[in-house]
Write a protein that holds these residues in place. Structure first.
Motif, short mmCIF file in Angstrom:
data_model
loop_
_atom_site.label_atom_id
_atom_site.label_comp_id
_atom_site.label_asym_id
_atom_site.label_seq_id
_atom_site.Cartn_x
_atom_site.Cartn_y
_atom_site.Cartn_z
N ASN A 1 0.82 -1.21 0.00
CA ASN A 1 0.00 0.00 0.00
C ASN A 1 0.86 1.27 0.00
OD1 ASN A 1 -2.48 -1.41 0.00
ND2 ASN A 1 -2.34 -1.68 2.25
N ARG A 2 2.00 1.19 -0.71
CA ARG A 2 2.85 2.37 -0.86
C ARG A 2 2.87 2.75 -2.35
NH1 ARG A 2 6.65 3.66 2.86
NH2 ARG A 2 6.86 5.47 1.47
N GLU A 3 1.73 3.30 -2.76
CA GLU A 3 1.60 3.68 -4.17
C GLU A 3 2.57 4.80 -4.54
OE1 GLU A 3 -1.82 5.25 -7.29
OE2 GLU A 3 -2.36 4.56 -5.27
#
Length: 254
Positions: free
Chosen positions: A82-84
């Protein structure tokens, strides 16, 4: 044309003529072949240098390819965490590497084309060098044969000159012999005819003068002999009566 210009032209002409006389075809052929071999070696070194550059670019390209794959894997891990934002940054770096890969591909294309061109030139030059070497050996053989033939021709020319001189000397000797034989035959004929006195007879006649002088001298000598003979005959006639009277005289008393 001025004097200096004419002198310069004369010096150039003489220098060129001297160089042409000193030029050895065999040395020229060997030197030309050596220069072509050196050019071929330089071209081969150039091909090797280009091939080295190609290999270096391929290694760098492969390293960049591996790096782009790692960036892609890292971006996938960032999205899964979830580290776009991090994944986007990684993908941006990957795009920069892809641009570099395209640049490397273009450079590799140019280097490969250059290498192919150099290889083609190297093959052409190698064929030319081999053909020149074969032609060089043929020309050297022909030159050696021509030199040998020239030496033979020079020897034959000298022999012909000597034979001509010997023939002329023989002709002169024959001419002298014929002249001596003709002179001896003429003197023998004159001796037989009595025109000339033999060297064994007394030298009654003068040795010099022409035949007419000698004939006149002979006639004068004959006339003197005839006169002396007549004188002796007269003396003999005068002495006969005295001799006859003395024959009838009585012998002397003892």
């Amino acid at each position: 044309m001025g004097l200096l210009s004419r002198l310069a032209l004369l010096l150039r002409i003489r220098s060129k003529a001297a160089l042409e006389r000193a030029e050895d075809p065999v040395q020229v052929l060997d030197y030309s072949y050596q220069k072509q071999v050196e050019q071929l070696q330089q071209l081969r070194r150039a091909v090797a240098d280009v091939a080295t550059s190609e290999r270096r670019l391929e290694l760098q390209q492969a390293e960049l390819q591996r790096q782009t794959e790692r960036y892609e894997q890292q971006a996938f891990y960032a999205l899964r965490a979830n580290r776009e934002d991090l994944a986007r940054s990684i993908l941006q770096r990957r795009e920069l590497l892809l641009d570099q890969l395209n640049s490397y591909e273009q450079q590799l294309g140019q280097v490969r084309a250059q290498k192919e061109q150099l290889i083609e030139l190297e093959q052409q030059l190698r064929m030319r060098v081999e053909a020149f070497r074969s032609q060089k050996e043929v020309l050297k053989a022909r030159y050696s044969a021509a030199q040998a033939q020239a030496r033979i021709e020079e020897a034959l020319t000298g022999l012909s000159t000597e034979m001509t001189e010997m023939r002329l000397a023989l002709e002169r000797a024959q001419e002298k012999i014929l002249t001596a034989e003709a002179r001896a035959s003429a003197l023998h004929s004159l001796l037989e005819q009595g025109t000339l006195d033999s060297p064994l007879s007394p030298p009654l006649l003068p040795a010099d003068g022409d035949p007419l002088d000698r004939e006149l001298a002979r006639l004068d000598q004959d006339e003197q002999i005839e006169q002396q003979l007549q004188l002796l005959k007269q003396r003999l006639l005068l002495d006969r009566p005295t001799s006859e009277g003395q024959g009838h005289l009585p012998p002397a008393e003892t």
